[in-house]
Scaffold this active site. Sequence first.
Site, short mmCIF file in Angstrom:
data_model
loop_
_atom_site.label_atom_id
_atom_site.label_comp_id
_atom_site.label_asym_id
_atom_site.label_seq_id
_atom_site.Cartn_x
_atom_site.Cartn_y
_atom_site.Cartn_z
N TYR A 199 0.82 -1.20 0.00
CA TYR A 199 0.00 0.00 0.00
C TYR A 199 0.86 1.26 0.00
O TYR A 199 2.02 1.26 0.41
CB TYR A 199 -0.90 0.03 1.24
CG TYR A 199 -0.11 0.27 2.51
CD1 TYR A 199 0.06 1.55 3.04
CD2 TYR A 199 0.46 -0.81 3.19
CE1 TYR A 199 0.79 1.76 4.19
CE2 TYR A 199 1.20 -0.60 4.35
CZ TYR A 199 1.36 0.69 4.84
OH TYR A 199 2.10 0.89 5.97
N ILE A 226 -7.87 0.24 10.38
CA ILE A 226 -8.99 1.16 10.34
C ILE A 226 -10.17 0.50 9.60
O ILE A 226 -9.98 -0.38 8.75
CB ILE A 226 -8.60 2.48 9.66
CG1 ILE A 226 -8.05 2.24 8.25
CG2 ILE A 226 -7.60 3.25 10.51
CD1 ILE A 226 -7.73 3.52 7.49
N PHE A 276 1.89 9.75 3.33
CA PHE A 276 2.23 9.67 4.76
C PHE A 276 2.74 8.29 5.16
O PHE A 276 3.33 8.13 6.24
CB PHE A 276 1.03 10.05 5.63
CG PHE A 276 -0.21 9.24 5.38
CD1 PHE A 276 -0.38 7.98 5.94
CD2 PHE A 276 -1.22 9.75 4.60
CE1 PHE A 276 -1.53 7.25 5.72
CE2 PHE A 276 -2.39 9.03 4.37
CZ PHE A 276 -2.54 7.76 4.92
N ASP A 277 2.59 7.27 4.30
CA ASP A 277 3.11 5.94 4.62
C ASP A 277 3.07 5.08 3.37
O ASP A 277 2.26 5.29 2.48
CB ASP A 277 2.28 5.28 5.73
CG ASP A 277 3.01 4.12 6.39
OD1 ASP A 277 4.21 3.91 6.11
OD2 ASP A 277 2.38 3.41 7.21
N PHE A 315 -5.69 5.33 -0.53
CA PHE A 315 -4.70 4.26 -0.50
C PHE A 315 -4.64 3.56 -1.86
O PHE A 315 -5.68 3.10 -2.36
CB PHE A 315 -5.03 3.22 0.57
CG PHE A 315 -4.84 3.69 1.98
CD1 PHE A 315 -3.60 3.59 2.60
CD2 PHE A 315 -5.90 4.24 2.69
CE1 PHE A 315 -3.42 4.02 3.90
CE2 PHE A 315 -5.73 4.69 3.98
CZ PHE A 315 -4.48 4.58 4.60
N TYR A 331 -9.26 7.85 10.51
CA TYR A 331 -8.83 8.22 11.86
C TYR A 331 -9.73 9.27 12.49
O TYR A 331 -9.42 9.78 13.57
CB TYR A 331 -7.38 8.71 11.82
CG TYR A 331 -6.42 7.59 11.50
CD1 TYR A 331 -6.04 6.68 12.47
CD2 TYR A 331 -5.93 7.42 10.21
CE1 TYR A 331 -5.17 5.63 12.18
CE2 TYR A 331 -5.06 6.38 9.91
CZ TYR A 331 -4.69 5.50 10.89
OH TYR A 331 -3.84 4.45 10.60
#
Length: 287
Positions: A187, A224, A197-198, A267, A250
């Site tokens: 991902y 999540i 962010f990731d 994502f 979140y």
Amino acid sequence: MKRNNQLLVAALGLFMASCGTGGVKKTPNGVEYTVHKSGSGAQLKLGDTVLMNITQRLNDSILAESRKLVGAPVPVLIQKSVNKYDLMEGLALLKEGDSATFIIPWDSLPEPRPPFGKKGDQIRVTFAVDYKYSASQQTAKDEKVIKEYLDKNKLNANKTAEGVYVAVSQNGTGDKPHEGDTVFVHYTGKLLNGKTFDSSLDSTMRPGMPLEPIKFPIGQGFVIKGWDAGIGALNKGSKATLVIPSALAYGLQGSPPAIPGNSVLVFDVQLVDVKPGKAPAAPAPAK
């Protein structure tokens, strides 16, 4: 993406206005405050969750600013005051759009006091009220920005029953995972503005960690809600883009500092593998 249970502690941020326009007032318990800007929004009341920018100063020196720490207004639940200087009583006097500074004498702080102050100092806390949070209004806002994002990026997405938008770019040939199956997922996570962010595919995002898919049992609350719903809609081998409303990501708290509160997340995912897990236990028969 793994659930981040870190709760946002009461934050501190926003610059003070250069001059007060409302004069010095007092809360019913005697805390002095000055309204720098008078808003035209709704009066705050007990039980409201309010998005604010908050600044804490020692005399004229800034100690902390939520805008810099978090990058967005922070949520504050308006509750009944526990003591004179918890400032909840003062917050309940404000309206949406207000900006006010409350003054707490250093000598009034409970022991043990932080080491950076001394007798005669003042703690000055400025609250700039942005807006009252409404789940229904946030959902409508998310839906609007998601539609704009899908249109802009020409993504043909289907909406799951839970509310996740799934745009498949490559159909897999395997089965869809069932609750309790372990899934292996590559991902890359982004905000709507494109900021990553990731990622499980970028060594700069995870220094020293191997570039391998994340694995987790689906439908068990290990990630999540938007991931359980979105990944569960894919066949093994599929590549897709998941666009996840903030309530399924979140939420109000966000995941500071990378993910502000109320963020819609995007994502790009690949469901690499699915390993069968234990079937959910059958419910006990009714007596």
